[in-house]
Design an enzyme around this catalytic site. Structure first.
Site, PDB file in Angstrom:
ATOM      1  N   GLY A   1       0.774  -1.229  -0.037  1.00  0.00           N
ATOM      2  CA  GLY A   1       0.035  -0.003   0.116  1.00  0.00           C
ATOM      3  C   GLY A   1       0.630   1.332   0.132  1.00  0.00           C
TER       4      GLY A   1
ATOM      5  N   GLY B   1       6.187  -2.789   3.200  1.00  0.00           N
ATOM      6  CA  GLY B   1       5.940  -3.157   4.635  1.00  0.00           C
ATOM      7  C   GLY B   1       6.437  -4.702   4.776  1.00  0.00           C
TER       8      GLY B   1
ATOM      9  N   GLY C   1       4.990  -7.413   4.061  1.00  0.00           N
ATOM     10  CA  GLY C   1       4.865  -8.388   2.761  1.00  0.00           C
ATOM     11  C   GLY C   1       5.966  -8.053   1.715  1.00  0.00           C
TER      12      GLY C   1
ATOM     13  N   THR D   1       5.158   1.948   6.194  1.00  0.00           N
ATOM     14  CA  THR D   1       3.840   1.792   6.437  1.00  0.00           C
ATOM     15  C   THR D   1       3.184   2.607   7.442  1.00  0.00           C
ATOM     16  OG1 THR D   1       2.154  -0.012   7.419  1.00  0.00           O
ATOM     17  CG2 THR D   1       4.346  -0.154   8.184  1.00  0.00           C
ATOM     18  N   ILE D   2       1.854   2.909   7.112  1.00  0.00           N
ATOM     19  CA  ILE D   2       1.224   3.897   7.995  1.00  0.00           C
ATOM     20  C   ILE D   2       0.764   3.346   9.274  1.00  0.00           C
ATOM     21  CG2 ILE D   2       0.259   5.235   6.262  1.00  0.00           C
ATOM     22  CD1 ILE D   2      -2.583   3.942   7.014  1.00  0.00           C
ATOM     23  N   ASP D   3       0.856   1.877   9.355  1.00  0.00           N
ATOM     24  CA  ASP D   3       0.323   0.831  10.501  1.00  0.00           C
ATOM     25  C   ASP D   3       1.376   1.001  11.548  1.00  0.00           C
ATOM     26  OD1 ASP D   3      -1.635   0.150   8.780  1.00  0.00           O
ATOM     27  OD2 ASP D   3      -0.846  -1.539   8.298  1.00  0.00           O
TER      28      ASP D   3
ATOM     29  N   HIS E   1      -8.822   5.307   3.375  1.00  0.00           N
ATOM     30  CA  HIS E   1      -7.758   5.711   2.705  1.00  0.00           C
ATOM     31  C   HIS E   1      -7.076   7.228   2.890  1.00  0.00           C
ATOM     32  CE1 HIS E   1      -8.638   1.767   1.065  1.00  0.00           C
ATOM     33  NE2 HIS E   1      -7.426   1.694   0.969  1.00  0.00           N
TER      34      HIS E   1
HETATM   35  O1  F6P Z   1      -1.170  -1.428   5.648  1.00  0.00           O
HETATM   36  C1  F6P Z   1      -1.767  -0.217   5.104  1.00  0.00           C
HETATM   37  C2  F6P Z   1      -3.210  -0.248   5.154  1.00  0.00           C
HETATM   38  O2  F6P Z   1      -3.505   0.857   4.751  1.00  0.00           O
HETATM   39  C3  F6P Z   1      -3.855  -0.862   6.426  1.00  0.00           C
HETATM   40  O3  F6P Z   1      -3.918  -0.107   7.464  1.00  0.00           O
HETATM   41  C4  F6P Z   1      -5.195  -1.076   5.804  1.00  0.00           C
HETATM   42  O4  F6P Z   1      -5.789  -2.258   6.361  1.00  0.00           O
HETATM   43  C5  F6P Z   1      -4.879  -2.155   4.432  1.00  0.00           C
HETATM   44  O5  F6P Z   1      -3.505  -1.061   4.084  1.00  0.00           O
HETATM   45  C6  F6P Z   1      -5.833  -1.277   3.394  1.00  0.00           C
HETATM   46  O6  F6P Z   1      -5.586  -2.007   2.028  1.00  0.00           O
HETATM   47  P1  F6P Z   1      -5.904  -1.595   0.608  1.00  0.00           P
HETATM   48  O7  F6P Z   1      -5.424  -0.290   0.095  1.00  0.00           O
HETATM   49  O8  F6P Z   1      -5.729  -2.666  -0.125  1.00  0.00           O
HETATM   50  O9  F6P Z   1      -7.383  -1.484   0.732  1.00  0.00           O
END
Ligand code: F6P
Length: 362
Positions: A12, A116, A118, A139-141, A286
């Protein structure tokens, strides 16, 4: 002869990716006279094509304040389990050999993989197959081990904090309970720190299963003390004691990663059962990943980019740049991936939150 190196952004997107790209390009070209190739759309650009562009100083001019990634990204392109459509549906195939071949075809001597958990796992596997890799944690997480913080996280916390400030005034005017669902997957960092910065009354994180009766009691107590509204921040991965997290798509349905979302609505419904108060749900989604990086992330991303080039210069392959205390250092990619950096439910941060009167769901 100067080196040729490649860079890709995977998983992401998040604010600060362009700062890393710019940091790599500027330190590689200005200081060393190297050539930098930007692989497009994450590992997809090495599975197909190869698809890449040359990144010179002009290509990175003006990108520091820009969100997203000028290279594009993908969170579906794991070359070891690559989704291929065929008759009767899709299947996963191992195209890692093709990726290694394409990497050599573009003439690069090293690859900077920005991503991140992955992306870095894939990078580490490719390193084992002979692609000299240096990782950069994104990663924002903020759920990666090995680094004190990932870039992107600070910007996301800023976005959520601003949203909470805005929600306070409307919640107060209408005497409502606002349930704000934020991202973070199975780590509660965004919810906890933005909740603390944005003065939330209740913060629910995946590391502490929550009890609805405790949440309702906390809201009633606030009312009795004269605050007729409440702000509840819920991490998307939060779940009730004895229950499960809310999953939109399972890992099998979503290219190997669960898609979370919906816990905010569950919590609002449950609060509605025990309290006679108007409740609204805000899912920030997002928005948390978009927009301009914070000054902190611009600087951290730039430092990570510079350090990644230094690590290539010293042939420290299989390593990842990391913030440790106040300095940027190298750690092994394998030490950073595999298990998540999660909030310690008994740690100082949670204790501070509880001391401030924030209810964390237990
Ligand atoms: O890992 C970053 C993240 O924004 C998570 O916080 C969220 O669960 C996921 O990606 C959303 O993923 P996608 O952009 O595939 O909807």
């Amino acid at each position: 002869m100067g080196k040729t190196i490649a860079i890709l952004t995977g998983g992401g997107d998040c604010p600060g990716l362009n700062a890393v790209i710019r940091g790599v390009v500027r330190s590689a070209t200005l200081e060393r006279g190297w050539k930098v190739l930007g692989v497009q759309d994450g590992f997809d650009g090495l599975v197909e094509g190869p698809r890449y562009l040359e990144l010179d100083l002009n290509a990175v001019r003006g990108i520091l304040p820009r969100g997203g990634t000028i290279l594009g990204t993908s969170n579906r392109g794991n070359p070891f389990q690559y989704p291929v459509r065929g008759k009767g549906g899709g299947r996963l195939v191992d195209v890692s050999r093709q990726v290694v071949e394409n990497f050599h075809k573009i003439g690069a001597e090293a690859l900077v993989a920005v991503g991140g958990d992955g992306t870095l796992k894939i990078a580490s596997q490719l390193n084992d197959l002979g692609v000299p890799v240096v990782g950069v944690p994104k990663t924002i997480d903020n759920d990666l081990r090995g680094t004190d913080v990932t870039f992107g996280y600070n910007s996301a916390v800023g976005v959520v904090t601003e949203a909470l400030d805005r929600l306070h005034t409307t919640a107060e005017s209408h005497q409502r309970v606002m349930v704000v669902e934020v991202m973070g997957r199975d780590a509660g960092w965004i919810a906890l720190e933005s909740g603390m910065a944005g003065s939330a009354d209740v913060i629910l994180i995946p590391e502490i299963p929550f009890r609805i009766d405790s949440i309702c009691r906390a809201i009633v107590r606030r009312k009795e003390r004269g605050s007729k509204f409440s702000i509840v921040v819920a991490a998307e991965g939060a779940f009730p004691a004895g229950g499960d997290k809310v999953v939109q798509k399972t890992a099998e349905e979503n290219f190997g990663v669960e898609r979370l979302g919906g816990i905010g609505h569950f919590i609002a419904r449950e609060i509605g059962r025990c309290l006679d108060m108007e409740t609204r749900v805000v899912v920030l989604g997002h928005v948390q990943r978009g927009g301009s990086p914070s000054p902190f992330d611009r600087i951290l991303g730039s430092r990570f980019g510079v350090k990644a080039v230094e690590l290539i210069e010293s042939s420290a392959f299989g390593s990842m740049v990391a913030l440790r205390g106040r300095s940027v250092e190298a750690v092994k990619i394998s030490d950073a991936v595999g298990s998540l950096n999660r909030v310690n439910p008994d740690g100082e941060l949670i204790r501070a939150a509880e001391s401030l009167g924030i209810m964390v769901g237990r």
